[in-house]
Each structure stands twice: as C-alpha cells, then as structure tokens.
Design a protein around this motif. Structure first.
Motif, PDB file in Angstrom:
ATOM      1  N   GLY A 208       0.862  -1.098  -0.053  1.00 36.44           N
ATOM      2  CA  GLY A 208       0.087  -0.013  -0.015  1.00 36.44           C
ATOM      3  C   GLY A 208       0.892   1.092  -0.133  1.00 36.44           C
ATOM      4  O   GLY A 208       1.772   1.339  -0.879  1.00 36.44           O
ATOM      5  N   GLU A 209       0.756   2.190   0.915  1.00 37.41           N
ATOM      6  CA  GLU A 209       1.444   3.290   1.099  1.00 37.41           C
ATOM      7  C   GLU A 209       2.704   3.028   2.039  1.00 37.41           C
ATOM      8  O   GLU A 209       3.363   4.022   2.289  1.00 37.41           O
ATOM      9  N   LYS A 210       2.729   1.863   2.619  1.00 39.03           N
ATOM     10  CA  LYS A 210       3.887   1.768   3.436  1.00 39.03           C
ATOM     11  C   LYS A 210       4.967   0.806   2.730  1.00 39.03           C
ATOM     12  O   LYS A 210       4.788   0.462   1.849  1.00 39.03           O
ATOM     13  N   LEU A 211       6.383   1.174   3.184  1.00 40.27           N
ATOM     14  CA  LEU A 211       7.323   0.600   2.743  1.00 40.27           C
ATOM     15  C   LEU A 211       8.075  -0.413   3.743  1.00 40.27           C
ATOM     16  O   LEU A 211       8.076   0.051   5.014  1.00 40.27           O
ATOM     17  N   GLN A 212       8.061  -1.834   3.478  1.00 34.47           N
ATOM     18  CA  GLN A 212       8.590  -2.590   4.476  1.00 34.47           C
ATOM     19  C   GLN A 212       9.939  -3.084   3.956  1.00 34.47           C
ATOM     20  O   GLN A 212      10.235  -3.372   3.058  1.00 34.47           O
ATOM     21  N   THR A 213      10.991  -3.290   5.039  1.00 32.35           N
ATOM     22  CA  THR A 213      11.987  -3.813   5.023  1.00 32.35           C
ATOM     23  C   THR A 213      12.179  -5.170   5.605  1.00 32.35           C
ATOM     24  O   THR A 213      11.964  -5.425   6.782  1.00 32.35           O
ATOM     25  N   LYS A 225       5.366   6.926   3.745  1.00 33.72           N
ATOM     26  CA  LYS A 225       5.653   7.224   2.530  1.00 33.72           C
ATOM     27  C   LYS A 225       6.766   8.602   2.815  1.00 33.72           C
ATOM     28  O   LYS A 225       7.667   8.955   1.904  1.00 33.72           O
ATOM     29  N   ASP A 226       6.371   9.322   3.933  1.00 35.36           N
ATOM     30  CA  ASP A 226       7.428  10.397   4.007  1.00 35.36           C
ATOM     31  C   ASP A 226       8.584  10.179   4.876  1.00 35.36           C
ATOM     32  O   ASP A 226       9.357  11.194   5.243  1.00 35.36           O
ATOM     33  N   GLN A 227       8.901   8.888   5.282  1.00 29.91           N
ATOM     34  CA  GLN A 227      10.009   8.480   6.108  1.00 29.91           C
ATOM     35  C   GLN A 227      10.990   7.934   5.488  1.00 29.91           C
ATOM     36  O   GLN A 227      11.121   7.213   4.323  1.00 29.91           O
ATOM     37  N   ASP A 228      12.421   8.213   5.860  1.00 30.44           N
ATOM     38  CA  ASP A 228      13.729   7.614   5.025  1.00 30.44           C
ATOM     39  C   ASP A 228      13.769   6.154   5.653  1.00 30.44           C
ATOM     40  O   ASP A 228      13.743   5.954   6.722  1.00 30.44           O
ATOM     41  N   ALA A 229      14.040   5.115   4.838  1.00 27.65           N
ATOM     42  CA  ALA A 229      14.118   3.679   5.001  1.00 27.65           C
ATOM     43  C   ALA A 229      15.416   3.545   5.329  1.00 27.65           C
ATOM     44  O   ALA A 229      16.263   4.048   4.456  1.00 27.65           O
TER      45      ALA A 229
END
Length: 334
Positions: A208-213, A225-229
């Motif tokens: 979705g709008e989230k990024l998972q590592t 979405k506005d956070q640096d991974a």
C-alpha cells in the motif's frame, strides 16, 4: 610529541581519494571477499585497486592500512593467508589482524610488516594487549568500544602498545563481530562471511502506502511514505514489544567524540578512527574533513578547544538517525 592521527575508512578507490584529499593521516580498507568484516556487495578493493590506492595515499604522505579482520574458515583458509601475503607484497603500512593463526603467520613470514590488533580481538586490558605484543609483535591495538576515557588513560600507563580508538561512526550491539542476531536470521555474521545483512537476504517491499524492509523474510521495519528507510539490520529493527512498536534493541545513532576530543587525545591515544567503509564517498569526505578541523583546532589552542555547532550539525546529517552519542567514552557511563 606526535600528534594524534585522523584515520579514515575507504570502501572503494573514490572514497580512499576523498579521505586523503580531506585531511586523513591514514586510511584503511579491505579486499572484495570474506576476509574483511565489511564484505558488502559492490564495495572493497581488488589487488589492482589496492595498488592504486596505496600509491595515491603514499604520494600525498598518507599511510594505508589493510584490514583482514574476519576468521579463517575450516573448509578453505587460503584466502586469509593469501591476503597477509598480498598486504606485504603491496607495501601496506600495516595489516589489521585478530586471528591467532594469522598473527603467527604474519609475524613469521613477513617480519617487516607492521601488525595492528583488530578490534575483533576484543583486547580491552593491558594483560591481553601485552600478550599480543610479546608473542606477535603488535605495535598498535584498536580498542573495543566498551571503555571509558578514564579507563583508556589508566590502560595507557601499563602498555607501550599504541592505542587506536573509534572517534566517529556507527555503533552496534554485537560483541565486536560476533553477531548472533545476524547469524540467527541469515546464517552468517561479520566473522563468518564479513557481513551481517548480506544483500541477497535484503528485501524492500511496498505494501500500500507503506514500505517494509525484510531480512531473510523477517520484517525488520515499516515506513510511512514520508520516512527515510534504513538498510535493514536486526539490531536496529523496529519490532513489537509490550504492545508498542519501537527500536527494541538499539536506537539508530552514531558515535561522535568531538565534544570530548581533548580528554580522548590526552588519554594517550595515537589514532582517531572514523568508522564506515560501507558508507558513501560523501560521508567519508565530510567526516574526515570535520575531524581534521577539530583535531587541528585542538592543537592550535588545547586549553580553549570548543566543538563548533557547524561541525556537529554536519556530522549529525551523516549519522544514523541524524543524532550522535558519546557512547562508552562518557564519564559515569558505568
């Protein structure tokens, strides 16, 4: 009295040149295999690149040390012994070792090659350090990041081995390379394969709008979405515990000793080490340039040394989590 040196990391030839051009007195680097604990893909040196790097450093009056800080594996230890020979052949100023067999081999086969005892040896008291000096002729020890400045000062009164300390860069919870967290998740660790989070086990997935590592399928962190991974490592993952999601084991942040630079120098160390062979050329240039300015400022007027706000802001911008800590050097830490 000799001035303390600024020792900078080099993950590749451009970073080595950046370190040299921004004021390093010495650089350190490893080869592109499991013999060094920063065996990240796309980094490190071939023999030809090492030869060019040493020649560039030497032309500018800068020392070049070669890192051999993992442990030979039983199935084929030849890459480790070959690296000792290669360091001698290339004319490195020193080789950085931890393993007893490699220390013995280097001392006997290449008696003119200076040996620095790696932090991976975890030598943090004078009996251990003097043992390595007596049996393997080490000239310098890289101290583990577990001592206060006062402990370093007392240690110096009981050994004539040079002391090198970490001055800036990342921290982690491993026992100097023996990362059981990494071994549990990926089957490898810095001491086995030279890397804790091998790129082949890393996944960045959009949900979705989230990024998972993820690391080997294990969810390490989730970002808006506005956070640096960040690159996923187990120790700095954000996990659920007690109904909350947070950095359970370690908050991201970097060691930065500039605020107590006079105390560290006056404890008797000879070298201030910047961590980060896995970091960018820009990181190496910034960290080296500011550490150079800070050290020069100290020697210009030791009594009135003050860390400048601009130095700290610039270094924080390169730090994990954009913040820093004095780590174990801080008085009253224990």
């Amino acid at each position: 009295m000799s001035r303390v040196e600024v020792l900078a990391p080099a993950g590749n030839l451009p970073s080595l040149k950046a370190a040299v051009d921004n004021g390093a007195n010495a650089v350190y680097f490893g080869f592109r295999n499991a013999t060094n604990a920063r065996n990240f893909e796309g980094l490190n040196f071939s023999e030809a690149e090492a030869e060019k790097g040493i020649e560039y450093a030497r032309r500018k009056g800068v020392k070049a040390n070669i890192v051999l800080n993992t442990f030979p594996q039983v199935d084929d230890p030849s890459p480790w012994y070959n690296t000792v020979d290669l360091a001698s052949k290339l004319g490195a100023n020193a080789i950085i070792l931890a393993n007893l067999a490699l220390l013995k081999y280097a001392r006997e086969k290449h008696p003119d090659l200076k040996i620095h005892l790696s932090v991976q040896a975890s030598a943090s008291n004078h009996e251990a350090i003097n043992f390595y000096q007596r049996h393997f002729g080490i000239t310098r020890v890289i101290l583990p990041r577990v001592l206060t400045v006062e402990e370093i000062k007392r240690l110096k009164t009981k050994t004539d081995v040079e002391l090198e300390v970490f001055a800036f860069g990342g921290l982690c919870v491993m026992a100097e390379g023996r990362c059981y967290l990494s071994s549990f998740i990926t089957g490898v660790s810095p001491n086995i394969e030279g890397v804790c989070s091998p790129a082949r086990a890393v996944r960045f997935e959009n949900r979705g709008e989230k990024l998972q590592t993820r690391l080997n399928g294990v969810l390490i962190a989730q970002y808006e979405k506005d956070q640096d991974a960040a690159y996923p490592t187990v120790c700095k993952g954000r996990f659920q515990a007690n109904g909350e999601t947070y950095h359970v084991m370690e908050e991201p942040g970097s060691l930065n000793i500039i605020e107590m630079l006079p105390q560290v120098i006056e404890a008797g160390v000879v070298s201030l080490k910047i961590e980060g062979r896995q970091r960018t050329k820009s990181y190496v240039a910034t960290a080296t340039r500011i550490m150079r300015k800070a050290v020069d400022s100290y020697y210009k007027d030791p009594e009135n040394f003050e860390p400048r706000g601009g130095w700290l802001r610039a270094l924080n911008a390169t730090s994990e989590g954009s913040t820093h800590t004095l780590g174990t050097y801080e008085e009253n830490w224990q």
